[in-house]
Design a protein around this motif. Sequence first.
Motif, mmCIF file in Angstrom:
data_model
loop_
_atom_site.group_PDB
_atom_site.id
_atom_site.type_symbol
_atom_site.label_atom_id
_atom_site.label_comp_id
_atom_site.label_asym_id
_atom_site.label_seq_id
_atom_site.Cartn_x
_atom_site.Cartn_y
_atom_site.Cartn_z
ATOM 1 N N LEU A 1 4.472 -0.172 8.660
ATOM 2 C CA LEU A 1 4.588 1.137 8.028
ATOM 3 C C LEU A 1 6.062 1.481 7.896
ATOM 4 O O LEU A 1 6.848 1.225 8.827
ATOM 5 N N TYR A 2 6.430 2.056 6.769
ATOM 6 C CA TYR A 2 7.813 2.462 6.546
ATOM 7 C C TYR A 2 7.838 3.969 6.327
ATOM 8 O O TYR A 2 7.167 4.496 5.429
ATOM 9 N N ILE A 3 8.605 4.658 7.162
ATOM 10 C CA ILE A 3 8.722 6.114 7.067
ATOM 11 C C ILE A 3 10.171 6.459 6.793
ATOM 12 O O ILE A 3 11.073 6.068 7.543
ATOM 13 N N LYS A 4 10.397 7.193 5.730
ATOM 14 C CA LYS A 4 11.756 7.593 5.378
ATOM 15 C C LYS A 4 11.994 9.047 5.786
ATOM 16 O O LYS A 4 11.071 9.770 6.197
ATOM 17 N N LYS A 5 13.231 9.477 5.669
ATOM 18 C CA LYS A 5 13.622 10.831 6.052
ATOM 19 C C LYS A 5 12.748 11.856 5.330
ATOM 20 O O LYS A 5 12.545 11.787 4.118
ATOM 21 N N GLY A 6 12.229 12.802 6.083
ATOM 22 C CA GLY A 6 11.446 13.896 5.517
ATOM 23 C C GLY A 6 9.947 13.666 5.483
ATOM 24 O O GLY A 6 9.185 14.608 5.266
ATOM 25 N N ASP B 1 0.852 -1.183 0.000
ATOM 26 C CA ASP B 1 0.000 0.000 0.000
ATOM 27 C C ASP B 1 0.890 1.236 0.000
ATOM 28 O O ASP B 1 2.023 1.208 0.479
ATOM 29 N N ILE B 2 0.350 2.302 -0.536
ATOM 30 C CA ILE B 2 1.017 3.604 -0.539
ATOM 31 C C ILE B 2 -0.043 4.652 -0.226
ATOM 32 O O ILE B 2 -1.154 4.593 -0.756
ATOM 33 N N THR B 3 0.280 5.606 0.621
ATOM 34 C CA THR B 3 -0.623 6.731 0.801
ATOM 35 C C THR B 3 0.162 8.033 0.751
ATOM 36 O O THR B 3 1.283 8.116 1.270
ATOM 37 N N ASP B 4 -0.436 9.017 0.103
ATOM 38 C CA ASP B 4 0.103 10.377 0.152
ATOM 39 C C ASP B 4 -0.944 11.333 0.713
ATOM 40 O O ASP B 4 -0.802 12.547 0.610
ATOM 41 N N PHE B 5 -2.011 10.744 1.300
ATOM 42 C CA PHE B 5 -3.084 11.508 1.929
ATOM 43 C C PHE B 5 -3.725 12.524 0.977
ATOM 44 O O PHE B 5 -4.268 13.537 1.414
ATOM 45 N N GLY B 6 -3.628 12.241 -0.314
ATOM 46 C CA GLY B 6 -4.208 13.141 -1.302
ATOM 47 C C GLY B 6 -3.457 14.444 -1.468
ATOM 48 O O GLY B 6 -3.939 15.358 -2.149
ATOM 49 N N MET B 7 -2.269 14.547 -0.881
ATOM 50 C CA MET B 7 -1.499 15.794 -0.910
ATOM 51 C C MET B 7 -0.601 15.899 -2.134
ATOM 52 O O MET B 7 -0.038 16.956 -2.423
ATOM 53 N N ASN B 8 -0.372 14.765 -2.822
ATOM 54 C CA ASN B 8 0.488 14.733 -4.003
ATOM 55 C C ASN B 8 1.903 15.217 -3.686
ATOM 56 O O ASN B 8 2.540 15.886 -4.490
ATOM 57 N N ASP B 9 2.379 14.868 -2.497
ATOM 58 C CA ASP B 9 3.733 15.247 -2.083
ATOM 59 C C ASP B 9 4.275 14.147 -1.187
ATOM 60 O O ASP B 9 4.564 14.356 -0.007
ATOM 61 N N PHE B 10 4.430 12.953 -1.768
ATOM 62 C CA PHE B 10 4.748 11.745 -1.002
ATOM 63 C C PHE B 10 6.029 11.870 -0.192
ATOM 64 O O PHE B 10 6.128 11.316 0.909
ATOM 65 N N ASP B 11 7.017 12.588 -0.688
ATOM 66 C CA ASP B 11 8.284 12.696 0.027
ATOM 67 C C ASP B 11 8.162 13.495 1.321
ATOM 68 O O ASP B 11 9.050 13.438 2.177
#
Length: 226
Positions: A91-96, A53-63
Amino acid sequence: MKRSEINKALRDMEEMTKACSFALPPFCSFTPEEWKEKGHDYDEIRDNMLGWDITDFGMNDFDKVGFSLITLRNGNVNLEKYAKTYAEKLLYIKKGQTAAMHFHWNKMEDIINRGGGNVLIRVYESTADGEFADGDVTVHSDGREYKVAAGTQVKLCPGESITIYPGLYHDFELEPGSGPVLLGEVSMCNDDNGDNRFYLPAGRFPEIEEDEPPYRLLCNEYPAAK
């Protein structure tokens, strides 16, 4: 998001699970081609949206706002045939990256730092009209109960966890300089369609630009069984 960005995010998460010695179930390694041949014996995965799964919360700014995840097990509040009352995610959270501020109407969950760096989870109680409450928050963490001021970021080092009760606003981000984190989520049955209350308007799945073939299918992309 571009498919190439999604593919990289999934590979990065896969490498993180290996680094943390967290073995994934077999269905997480199915290729898109293999999914085309999977019959109704795998309907629980399709119906309950298990897997990548991937989510960007509808913000279109995944990073900056979003993360990668895997649903390992789940019931289904809308289908009686699936009797599980619990769920488990990674859940995997990367820098930023950060997660959007939200609470759950019904779900209680434990968020567990499974390995990597440290994660900061900001907490607020919610008011009846969905705002942040001013009062202290009672934190339950690995058998310890204590109070923190509203808006405090609770730090979880590897192995530590926090219990998130219904109505408790929370978001999360990495402690600067500590590195990416693999989080676990153990919870009541998960219902992303009806149980999330975001403080600011947010979506769920990203729009995908197909610039290369998928590495893995996301949990909302499985073909129907033949």
